[in-house]
Design a protein around this motif. Structure first.
Motif, PDB file in Angstrom:
ATOM      1  N   ASP A 106       0.907  -1.011  -0.077  1.00  0.00           N
ATOM      2  CA  ASP A 106       0.072  -0.209   0.022  1.00  0.00           C
ATOM      3  C   ASP A 106       0.473   0.944   0.173  1.00  0.00           C
ATOM      4  O   ASP A 106       0.726   2.374   0.716  1.00  0.00           O
ATOM      5  N   ALA A 107       1.605   1.221  -0.571  1.00  0.00           N
ATOM      6  CA  ALA A 107       3.041   2.018  -0.736  1.00  0.00           C
ATOM      7  C   ALA A 107       1.855   3.429  -1.161  1.00  0.00           C
ATOM      8  O   ALA A 107       2.367   4.338  -0.444  1.00  0.00           O
ATOM      9  N   ALA A 108       1.945   3.396  -2.230  1.00  0.00           N
ATOM     10  CA  ALA A 108       1.149   5.059  -2.648  1.00  0.00           C
ATOM     11  C   ALA A 108      -0.432   5.565  -2.096  1.00  0.00           C
ATOM     12  O   ALA A 108      -0.260   6.554  -1.556  1.00  0.00           O
ATOM     13  N   GLU A 109      -0.422   5.127  -0.873  1.00  0.00           N
ATOM     14  CA  GLU A 109      -1.660   5.636   0.411  1.00  0.00           C
ATOM     15  C   GLU A 109      -1.436   5.762   1.451  1.00  0.00           C
ATOM     16  O   GLU A 109      -1.725   7.162   2.239  1.00  0.00           O
ATOM     17  N   ALA A 110       0.295   5.336   1.794  1.00  0.00           N
ATOM     18  CA  ALA A 110       1.258   5.502   2.651  1.00  0.00           C
ATOM     19  C   ALA A 110       1.824   6.498   2.823  1.00  0.00           C
ATOM     20  O   ALA A 110       2.074   7.641   3.174  1.00  0.00           O
ATOM     21  N   PHE A 111       1.826   7.106   1.203  1.00  0.00           N
ATOM     22  CA  PHE A 111       2.458   8.044   0.817  1.00  0.00           C
ATOM     23  C   PHE A 111       1.779   9.149   1.110  1.00  0.00           C
ATOM     24  O   PHE A 111       1.786  10.546   1.741  1.00  0.00           O
ATOM     25  N   ALA A 112       0.742   9.090   0.203  1.00  0.00           N
ATOM     26  CA  ALA A 112      -0.280   9.816   0.483  1.00  0.00           C
ATOM     27  C   ALA A 112      -0.399  10.437   1.651  1.00  0.00           C
ATOM     28  O   ALA A 112      -0.817  11.688   1.553  1.00  0.00           O
ATOM     29  N   SER A 113      -0.449   9.474   2.727  1.00  0.00           N
ATOM     30  CA  SER A 113      -1.826   9.581   4.091  1.00  0.00           C
ATOM     31  C   SER A 113      -0.273  10.686   4.428  1.00  0.00           C
ATOM     32  O   SER A 113      -0.738  12.019   5.253  1.00  0.00           O
ATOM     33  N   HIS A 114       0.654  10.584   4.168  1.00  0.00           N
ATOM     34  CA  HIS A 114       1.776  10.713   4.766  1.00  0.00           C
ATOM     35  C   HIS A 114       2.111  12.866   4.024  1.00  0.00           C
ATOM     36  O   HIS A 114       2.754  13.464   4.861  1.00  0.00           O
ATOM     37  N   LEU A 115       2.572  12.407   2.633  1.00  0.00           N
ATOM     38  CA  LEU A 115       2.268  14.111   2.297  1.00  0.00           C
ATOM     39  C   LEU A 115       0.693  14.938   2.783  1.00  0.00           C
ATOM     40  O   LEU A 115       1.936  15.603   3.201  1.00  0.00           O
ATOM     41  N   ASP A 116      -0.699  14.650   2.604  1.00  0.00           N
ATOM     42  CA  ASP A 116      -1.133  15.093   3.185  1.00  0.00           C
ATOM     43  C   ASP A 116      -0.973  15.766   4.985  1.00  0.00           C
ATOM     44  O   ASP A 116      -1.002  16.906   5.316  1.00  0.00           O
ATOM     45  N   ARG A 117      -0.247  14.718   5.725  1.00  0.00           N
ATOM     46  CA  ARG A 117       0.318  15.313   7.484  1.00  0.00           C
ATOM     47  C   ARG A 117       1.060  16.327   7.268  1.00  0.00           C
ATOM     48  O   ARG A 117       1.119  17.023   7.399  1.00  0.00           O
ATOM     49  N   VAL A 118       2.244  16.569   5.839  1.00  0.00           N
ATOM     50  CA  VAL A 118       2.948  17.183   6.170  1.00  0.00           C
ATOM     51  C   VAL A 118       2.721  17.812   6.028  1.00  0.00           C
ATOM     52  O   VAL A 118       3.402  19.610   6.355  1.00  0.00           O
TER      53      VAL A 118
END
Length: 107
Positions: free
Chosen positions: A88-100
Motif C-alpha cells: 500500500d505504498a501509494a496510500e502510505a505516501f499520500a497519507s504522509h504527504l497530507d500530514r506534512v
C-alpha cells in the motif's frame, strides 16, 4: 509528453522485477533497498559538486541536468523501497504527504 501514470504503477513493476531477480530473502531486500538510498544521495552530492566545479583538479564535471536526474533516481529508489515495505505504498505516501502539508502549510 503527457504522463497518465502517477508513477506507482511503474514503481510496482520495478519492484516486481527487482524481487523476481533478487537472490536475497525478503527481509534483506528491504534493508538493501533502504541502503541503496544512501548510494543515490551520494550521487546527488557528487553531481552538485561537479556542477559547481568545486574540485579544482577536476573542474566542472556535471551539469544541473545531471543533478536533476540524480534527484529523480533518489525519488524512484525511495518509492521502490517504500513499495518493498508495503504493497500500500501509494496510500502510505499520500497519507504522509497530507500530514506534512497540514502541519507545514497552515493558514
Amino acid at each position: 509528453m503527457e504522463h497518465t501514470d502517477t508513477g506507482w504503477e511503474t514503481i510496482g513493476r520495478l519492484h516486481d522485477w527487482l524481487h523476481e531477480n533478487s537472490k536475497y530473502p525478503p527481509e534483506q531486500e528491504v534493508l538493501l533497498r533502504v541502503l541503496k538510498l544512501s548510494e543515490e544521495v551520494g550521487e546527488v552530492a557528487q553531481a552538485v559538486i561537479g556542477a559547481k566545479g568545486q574540485n579544482p583538479r577536476k573542474g566542472t564535471t556535471h551539469s544541473w541536468q545531471d543533478v536533476e536526474a540524480e534527484l529523480c533516481d533518489v525519488i524512484i529508489t525511495a518509492m521502490v523501497a517504500l513499495r518493498t515495505l508495503t504493497p500500500d505504498a501509494a496510500e502510505a505516501f499520500a497519507s504522509h504527504l497530507d500530514r506534512v502539508a497540514a502541519r507545514s502549510l497552515k493558514g
